[in-house]
Write a protein that holds these residues in place. Structure first.
Motif, short mmCIF file in Angstrom:
data_model
loop_
_atom_site.label_atom_id
_atom_site.label_comp_id
_atom_site.label_asym_id
_atom_site.label_seq_id
_atom_site.Cartn_x
_atom_site.Cartn_y
_atom_site.Cartn_z
N GLU A 48 -40.32 61.45 83.64
CA GLU A 48 -40.99 62.75 83.64
C GLU A 48 -41.87 62.89 84.88
O GLU A 48 -42.79 62.09 85.07
CB GLU A 48 -41.82 62.92 82.37
CG GLU A 48 -42.44 64.30 82.23
CD GLU A 48 -41.40 65.41 82.10
OE1 GLU A 48 -41.68 66.53 82.58
OE2 GLU A 48 -40.33 65.17 81.52
N ILE A 49 -41.59 63.87 85.70
CA ILE A 49 -42.41 64.19 86.87
C ILE A 49 -42.99 65.58 86.63
O ILE A 49 -42.25 66.55 86.55
CB ILE A 49 -41.59 64.16 88.17
CG1 ILE A 49 -40.99 62.75 88.37
CG2 ILE A 49 -42.45 64.58 89.35
CD1 ILE A 49 -40.02 62.65 89.53
N PRO A 50 -44.31 65.68 86.51
CA PRO A 50 -44.92 66.98 86.23
C PRO A 50 -44.96 67.86 87.48
O PRO A 50 -45.07 67.35 88.60
CB PRO A 50 -46.34 66.62 85.78
CG PRO A 50 -46.62 65.31 86.42
CD PRO A 50 -45.30 64.60 86.53
N PRO A 51 -44.85 69.17 87.30
CA PRO A 51 -44.88 70.09 88.44
C PRO A 51 -46.11 69.92 89.33
O PRO A 51 -46.02 70.05 90.55
CB PRO A 51 -44.85 71.47 87.81
CG PRO A 51 -44.21 71.27 86.48
CD PRO A 51 -44.63 69.89 86.05
N GLU A 52 -47.26 69.58 88.72
CA GLU A 52 -48.48 69.44 89.52
C GLU A 52 -48.42 68.22 90.45
O GLU A 52 -49.23 68.11 91.37
CB GLU A 52 -49.72 69.40 88.65
CG GLU A 52 -49.72 68.36 87.57
CD GLU A 52 -49.10 68.80 86.25
OE1 GLU A 52 -49.23 68.04 85.28
OE2 GLU A 52 -48.46 69.87 86.18
N ALA A 53 -47.45 67.34 90.26
CA ALA A 53 -47.26 66.19 91.15
C ALA A 53 -46.43 66.55 92.38
O ALA A 53 -46.30 65.74 93.29
CB ALA A 53 -46.62 65.05 90.40
N ILE A 54 -45.88 67.74 92.39
CA ILE A 54 -45.01 68.17 93.49
C ILE A 54 -45.87 68.84 94.57
O ILE A 54 -46.12 70.04 94.53
CB ILE A 54 -43.91 69.14 92.98
CG1 ILE A 54 -43.10 68.48 91.86
CG2 ILE A 54 -43.01 69.60 94.13
CD1 ILE A 54 -42.32 67.25 92.25
N ASN A 55 -46.33 68.03 95.51
CA ASN A 55 -47.13 68.50 96.64
C ASN A 55 -46.85 67.61 97.83
O ASN A 55 -47.07 66.41 97.76
CB ASN A 55 -48.63 68.45 96.31
CG ASN A 55 -49.00 69.47 95.27
OD1 ASN A 55 -48.93 70.66 95.52
ND2 ASN A 55 -49.35 69.01 94.09
N CYS A 56 -46.38 68.20 98.91
CA CYS A 56 -46.09 67.41 100.10
C CYS A 56 -46.12 68.32 101.33
O CYS A 56 -45.47 69.36 101.36
CB CYS A 56 -44.72 66.76 99.98
SG CYS A 56 -44.33 65.70 101.39
N LEU A 57 -46.86 67.90 102.32
CA LEU A 57 -46.88 68.62 103.60
C LEU A 57 -46.10 67.87 104.66
O LEU A 57 -46.16 68.21 105.83
CB LEU A 57 -48.33 68.84 104.06
CG LEU A 57 -49.11 69.85 103.24
CD1 LEU A 57 -50.57 69.86 103.66
CD2 LEU A 57 -48.50 71.23 103.37
N GLY A 58 -45.36 66.86 104.23
CA GLY A 58 -44.59 66.05 105.16
C GLY A 58 -45.39 64.83 105.58
O GLY A 58 -46.50 64.97 106.08
N CYS A 59 -44.87 63.67 105.33
CA CYS A 59 -45.59 62.44 105.61
C CYS A 59 -45.74 62.18 107.11
O CYS A 59 -46.55 61.37 107.52
CB CYS A 59 -44.92 61.25 104.93
SG CYS A 59 -43.17 61.07 105.32
N ARG A 60 -44.98 62.87 107.91
CA ARG A 60 -45.08 62.69 109.36
C ARG A 60 -45.83 63.83 110.03
O ARG A 60 -45.86 63.94 111.24
CB ARG A 60 -43.70 62.56 109.96
CG ARG A 60 -42.97 61.31 109.50
CD ARG A 60 -41.59 61.23 110.11
NE ARG A 60 -40.89 60.07 109.63
CZ ARG A 60 -40.57 59.05 110.39
NH1 ARG A 60 -40.86 59.04 111.66
NH2 ARG A 60 -39.92 58.02 109.88
N SER A 61 -46.47 64.66 109.21
CA SER A 61 -47.24 65.77 109.77
C SER A 61 -48.61 65.27 110.25
O SER A 61 -49.05 64.19 109.86
CB SER A 61 -47.42 66.89 108.74
OG SER A 61 -48.13 66.42 107.64
N ASP A 62 -49.24 66.05 111.08
CA ASP A 62 -50.55 65.63 111.63
C ASP A 62 -51.65 65.69 110.61
O ASP A 62 -51.84 66.41 109.78
CB ASP A 62 -50.93 66.53 112.80
CG ASP A 62 -50.00 66.29 113.98
OD1 ASP A 62 -49.45 65.18 114.08
OD2 ASP A 62 -49.85 67.22 114.80
#
Length: 62
Positions: A48-62
Motif C-alpha cells: 500500500e502506497i498512500p497518495p500523500e507519499a507521491i511527491n517528487c521534484l526529481g532527485c537530480r534537480s537543484d
C-alpha cells in the motif's frame, strides 16, 4: 542525467521525470494524479502506497 534535449531527465530510479506520475503530480500539485500513481505503484509493488507519499521534484534537480 540529461539526454538528447535538455528536458529529458533520467532519475536514479531509472524513470524519465518528464513522464513520471509522481513528478507530474508534484509539479502540477495534482491530487488526482497522486491517487492514480499511488494505486498503480501499489499494484506494481504489492504494497500500500498512500497518495500523500507521491511527491517528487526529481532527485537530480537543484
Amino acid at each position: 542525467m540529461v539526454k538528447n534535449n535538455m528536458r529529458e531527465k533520467i532519475a536514479y530510479c531509472g524513470l524519465d521525470c518528464e513522464k513520471c506520475g509522481a513528478y507530474i503530480a508534484t509539479v502540477n500539485n495534482d491530487d488526482e494524479k497522486r491517487k492514480q500513481t499511488a494505486k498503480l505503484w501499489s499494484e506494481w509493488n504489492n504494497t500500500e502506497i498512500p497518495p500523500e507519499a507521491i511527491n517528487c521534484l526529481g532527485c537530480r534537480s537543484d
